[in-house]
Design a protein around this motif. Structure first.
Motif, PDB file in Angstrom:
ATOM      1  N   TRP A 119      -0.505   7.393  -2.710  1.00  0.00           N
ATOM      2  CA  TRP A 119      -1.066   7.674  -1.386  1.00  0.00           C
ATOM      3  C   TRP A 119      -0.550   6.637  -0.395  1.00  0.00           C
ATOM      4  CZ3 TRP A 119      -6.813   7.818  -3.412  1.00  0.00           C
ATOM      5  CH2 TRP A 119      -6.957   8.923  -4.280  1.00  0.00           C
ATOM      6  N   GLN A 120       0.137   7.091   0.645  1.00  0.00           N
ATOM      7  CA  GLN A 120       0.680   6.217   1.683  1.00  0.00           C
ATOM      8  C   GLN A 120      -0.256   6.235   2.892  1.00  0.00           C
ATOM      9  OE1 GLN A 120       3.448   4.331   1.285  1.00  0.00           O
ATOM     10  NE2 GLN A 120       3.615   5.096  -0.816  1.00  0.00           N
ATOM     11  N   ALA A 121      -1.068   5.204   3.024  1.00  0.00           N
ATOM     12  CA  ALA A 121      -2.066   5.168   4.097  1.00  0.00           C
ATOM     13  C   ALA A 121      -1.396   5.182   5.464  1.00  0.00           C
ATOM     14  CB  ALA A 121      -2.950   3.933   3.955  1.00  0.00           C
ATOM     15  N   ASP A 122      -1.907   6.038   6.345  1.00  0.00           N
ATOM     16  CA  ASP A 122      -1.388   6.087   7.704  1.00  0.00           C
ATOM     17  C   ASP A 122      -2.458   5.803   8.750  1.00  0.00           C
ATOM     18  OD1 ASP A 122      -2.889   8.455   7.750  1.00  0.00           O
ATOM     19  OD2 ASP A 122      -1.132   9.724   7.455  1.00  0.00           O
ATOM     20  N   ARG A 123      -3.679   5.545   8.296  1.00  0.00           N
ATOM     21  CA  ARG A 123      -4.748   5.165   9.220  1.00  0.00           C
ATOM     22  C   ARG A 123      -5.858   4.465   8.455  1.00  0.00           C
ATOM     23  NH1 ARG A 123      -6.658  11.281  10.709  1.00  0.00           N
ATOM     24  NH2 ARG A 123      -4.408  11.449  10.918  1.00  0.00           N
ATOM     25  N   GLN A 124      -6.656   3.691   9.179  1.00  0.00           N
ATOM     26  CA  GLN A 124      -7.843   3.050   8.622  1.00  0.00           C
ATOM     27  C   GLN A 124      -9.043   3.460   9.458  1.00  0.00           C
ATOM     28  OE1 GLN A 124      -5.303  -0.885   7.898  1.00  0.00           O
ATOM     29  NE2 GLN A 124      -7.405  -1.181   7.216  1.00  0.00           N
ATOM     30  N   PHE A 125     -10.223   3.411   8.852  1.00  0.00           N
ATOM     31  CA  PHE A 125     -11.418   3.912   9.531  1.00  0.00           C
ATOM     32  C   PHE A 125     -12.641   3.153   9.040  1.00  0.00           C
ATOM     33  CE2 PHE A 125     -11.172   6.218   5.572  1.00  0.00           C
ATOM     34  CZ  PHE A 125     -12.488   6.297   5.147  1.00  0.00           C
ATOM     35  N   GLY A 126     -13.768   3.401   9.725  1.00  0.00           N
ATOM     36  CA  GLY A 126     -15.056   2.877   9.291  1.00  0.00           C
ATOM     37  C   GLY A 126     -15.329   1.462   9.777  1.00  0.00           C
ATOM     38  N   GLY A 131     -11.884   1.443   5.372  1.00  0.00           N
ATOM     39  CA  GLY A 131     -11.451   2.689   4.747  1.00  0.00           C
ATOM     40  C   GLY A 131      -9.995   2.996   5.043  1.00  0.00           C
ATOM     41  N   PHE A 132      -9.299   3.597   4.055  1.00  0.00           N
ATOM     42  CA  PHE A 132      -7.904   4.003   4.203  1.00  0.00           C
ATOM     43  C   PHE A 132      -7.829   5.528   4.109  1.00  0.00           C
ATOM     44  CE2 PHE A 132      -5.078   0.166   3.036  1.00  0.00           C
ATOM     45  CZ  PHE A 132      -5.981  -0.729   3.575  1.00  0.00           C
ATOM     46  N   SER A 133      -6.829   6.112   4.758  1.00  0.00           N
ATOM     47  CA  SER A 133      -6.658   7.560   4.715  1.00  0.00           C
ATOM     48  C   SER A 133      -5.175   7.894   4.686  1.00  0.00           C
ATOM     49  CB  SER A 133      -7.321   8.209   5.933  1.00  0.00           C
ATOM     50  OG  SER A 133      -7.207   9.612   5.889  1.00  0.00           O
ATOM     51  N   ALA A 134      -4.850   8.992   3.987  1.00  0.00           N
ATOM     52  CA  ALA A 134      -3.448   9.392   3.848  1.00  0.00           C
ATOM     53  C   ALA A 134      -3.353  10.894   3.682  1.00  0.00           C
ATOM     54  CB  ALA A 134      -2.814   8.706   2.637  1.00  0.00           C
ATOM     55  N   ALA A 135      -2.228  11.448   4.099  1.00  0.00           N
ATOM     56  CA  ALA A 135      -1.908  12.838   3.785  1.00  0.00           C
ATOM     57  C   ALA A 135      -1.415  12.872   2.345  1.00  0.00           C
ATOM     58  CB  ALA A 135      -0.833  13.354   4.732  1.00  0.00           C
ATOM     59  N   LEU A 136      -1.951  13.798   1.560  1.00  0.00           N
ATOM     60  CA  LEU A 136      -1.496  13.932   0.181  1.00  0.00           C
ATOM     61  C   LEU A 136      -0.077  14.498   0.147  1.00  0.00           C
ATOM     62  CD1 LEU A 136      -4.784  15.296  -1.409  1.00  0.00           C
ATOM     63  CD2 LEU A 136      -3.727  13.076  -1.856  1.00  0.00           C
ATOM     64  N   PRO A 137       0.712  14.110  -0.852  1.00  0.00           N
ATOM     65  CA  PRO A 137       2.095  14.616  -0.934  1.00  0.00           C
ATOM     66  C   PRO A 137       2.173  16.132  -0.921  1.00  0.00           C
ATOM     67  CG  PRO A 137       1.760  12.816  -2.483  1.00  0.00           C
ATOM     68  CD  PRO A 137       0.414  13.157  -1.913  1.00  0.00           C
ATOM     69  N   GLN A 138       1.173  16.789  -1.507  1.00  0.00           N
ATOM     70  CA  GLN A 138       1.076  18.245  -1.453  1.00  0.00           C
ATOM     71  C   GLN A 138      -0.385  18.636  -1.601  1.00  0.00           C
ATOM     72  OE1 GLN A 138       3.553  19.409  -4.756  1.00  0.00           O
ATOM     73  NE2 GLN A 138       1.890  19.225  -6.226  1.00  0.00           N
ATOM     74  N   GLY A 176     -18.287  -0.220  -3.851  1.00  0.00           N
ATOM     75  CA  GLY A 176     -19.568   0.407  -3.500  1.00  0.00           C
ATOM     76  C   GLY A 176     -19.579   0.918  -2.081  1.00  0.00           C
ATOM     77  N   ALA A 177     -18.612   1.734  -1.717  1.00  0.00           N
ATOM     78  CA  ALA A 177     -18.451   2.188  -0.329  1.00  0.00           C
ATOM     79  C   ALA A 177     -18.909   3.619  -0.127  1.00  0.00           C
ATOM     80  CB  ALA A 177     -16.987   2.044   0.094  1.00  0.00           C
ATOM     81  N   GLN A 178     -19.909   4.068  -0.904  1.00  0.00           N
ATOM     82  CA  GLN A 178     -20.378   5.445  -0.748  1.00  0.00           C
ATOM     83  C   GLN A 178     -20.919   5.727   0.650  1.00  0.00           C
ATOM     84  OE1 GLN A 178     -21.515   3.104  -2.821  1.00  0.00           O
ATOM     85  NE2 GLN A 178     -23.596   3.466  -3.516  1.00  0.00           N
ATOM     86  N   SER A 179     -21.394   4.686   1.338  1.00  0.00           N
ATOM     87  CA  SER A 179     -21.917   4.882   2.695  1.00  0.00           C
ATOM     88  C   SER A 179     -20.806   5.173   3.705  1.00  0.00           C
ATOM     89  CB  SER A 179     -22.703   3.648   3.135  1.00  0.00           C
ATOM     90  OG  SER A 179     -21.864   2.512   3.206  1.00  0.00           O
ATOM     91  N   TYR A 180     -19.535   5.029   3.307  1.00  0.00           N
ATOM     92  CA  TYR A 180     -18.425   5.346   4.198  1.00  0.00           C
ATOM     93  C   TYR A 180     -18.106   6.845   4.220  1.00  0.00           C
ATOM     94  CZ  TYR A 180     -16.807   0.649   5.398  1.00  0.00           C
ATOM     95  OH  TYR A 180     -16.682  -0.610   5.937  1.00  0.00           O
ATOM     96  N   PHE A 181     -18.840   7.634   3.466  1.00  0.00           N
ATOM     97  CA  PHE A 181     -18.528   9.065   3.360  1.00  0.00           C
ATOM     98  C   PHE A 181     -18.550   9.748   4.727  1.00  0.00           C
ATOM     99  CE2 PHE A 181     -19.815  13.263   1.052  1.00  0.00           C
ATOM    100  CZ  PHE A 181     -18.513  13.729   1.181  1.00  0.00           C
ATOM    101  N   GLU A 182     -19.563   9.476   5.527  1.00  0.00           N
ATOM    102  CA  GLU A 182     -19.639  10.118   6.849  1.00  0.00           C
ATOM    103  C   GLU A 182     -18.468   9.712   7.730  1.00  0.00           C
ATOM    104  OE1 GLU A 182     -23.657  10.903   8.687  1.00  0.00           O
ATOM    105  OE2 GLU A 182     -24.219   9.334   7.245  1.00  0.00           O
ATOM    106  N   ALA A 183     -18.077   8.441   7.674  1.00  0.00           N
ATOM    107  CA  ALA A 183     -16.929   7.990   8.464  1.00  0.00           C
ATOM    108  C   ALA A 183     -15.646   8.665   7.986  1.00  0.00           C
ATOM    109  CB  ALA A 183     -16.796   6.477   8.384  1.00  0.00           C
ATOM    110  N   ALA A 184     -15.522   8.877   6.661  1.00  0.00           N
ATOM    111  CA  ALA A 184     -14.357   9.571   6.125  1.00  0.00           C
ATOM    112  C   ALA A 184     -14.312  11.016   6.610  1.00  0.00           C
ATOM    113  CB  ALA A 184     -14.382   9.518   4.600  1.00  0.00           C
TER     114      ALA A 184
END
Length: 249
Positions: A119-126, A131-138, A176-184
């Protein structure tokens, strides 16, 4: 040999420690020898880890979860005394880095977990941008993603289906970042991966359509401290060993 103070000063700057509001102190938590040669890294400063590290000859211990946390009463009794006593006896140093190690874009837990999963992160959040986020390869199905995680981490994972959509964007935050779900969800994720799960996550997954994966707190946070330990060993000419104390949580 390397100076303990020089190592701590380097890490304070390299991990941008001053930028984080954390649950405990980052940096040198137990002071030992002023010069060190053998570094042992591990996830948590448990008694089992401390004893194993000292038995291997370590004079510098590096962990993600340290000894001191907000809300402790501060008395050096019971379990805390038993952990500290061998460190003092061996004149060993203990360095701990919590949120700064989660967030670091190269040696951090999130970066290292993402690297192992492709996973190549292209943004952070929260909060504090942990939090990290990426587009999946497929585009992939939740079951396939779960199988990949189980293969990489070597343990079962808990899957909460969303609405069954193909997964195109993953968000993750180790431990223990389950509280980040809404931000994700707000960041556009189709699935959120973290270590732990709490009761509300099931309802959020059902009601928002975004899938949730709990892959283990310890399992998702084994890689950052290893990467940092390897980097320090190379930079300061130290011996390095990672000791993994098994933990199913």
């Amino acid at each position: 040999m390397a100076k303990t103070a020089e190592i701590e000063g380097y890490l304070s700057e390299a991990l941008s420690v001053a930028q984080f509001k954390d649950y405990g102190p980052n940096g040198l938590q137990v002071e030992g020898r002023s010069e060190v040669r053998s570094l042992v890294s591990g996830v948590t400063a448990s008694l089992a880890f401390i004893e194993a590290a000292l038995a291997s000859g370590a004079d510098l211990l590096l962990v993600h979860h340290g000894l001191f946390w907000r809300g402790q009463d501060g008395r050096l009794t019971g379990w805390l005394r038993r952990r500290l006593a061998p460190l003092f006896a061996a004149e060993a140093n203990l360095l701990a880095y919590h949120l700064p190690l989660d967030a670091h874009p190269q040696w951090g837990n999130n970066a290292q977990l993402g690297r192992r999963l492709g996973w190549q992160a292209d943004r952070q959040f929260g909060e504090q941008m942990l939090g990290f986020s990426a587009a999946l390869p497929q585009a992939t199905a939740l079951g396939a993603l779960g199988e990949q995680l189980q293969a990489v981490l070597g343990r079962p994972v808990t899957l909460l289906p969303g609405d069954g959509r193909p997964l195109r964007r993953v968000a993750w935050c180790t431990g223990g970042a389950q509280s980040y779900f809404e931000a994700a969800i707000a960041a556009g994720a189709d699935v959120f991966v973290t270590g732990e799960i709490s009761e509300p996550q099931l309802h959020l997954a059902r009601e928002t359509g975004v899938a949730f994966v709990a892959a283990g707190h310890h399992a998702t946070e084994r890689y950052g401290v290893q990467a940092l330990g390897e980097h320090l060993a190379e930079r300061f000419g130290l011996q390095h060993r990672f000791i993994d104390v098994e933990n199913p949580a």
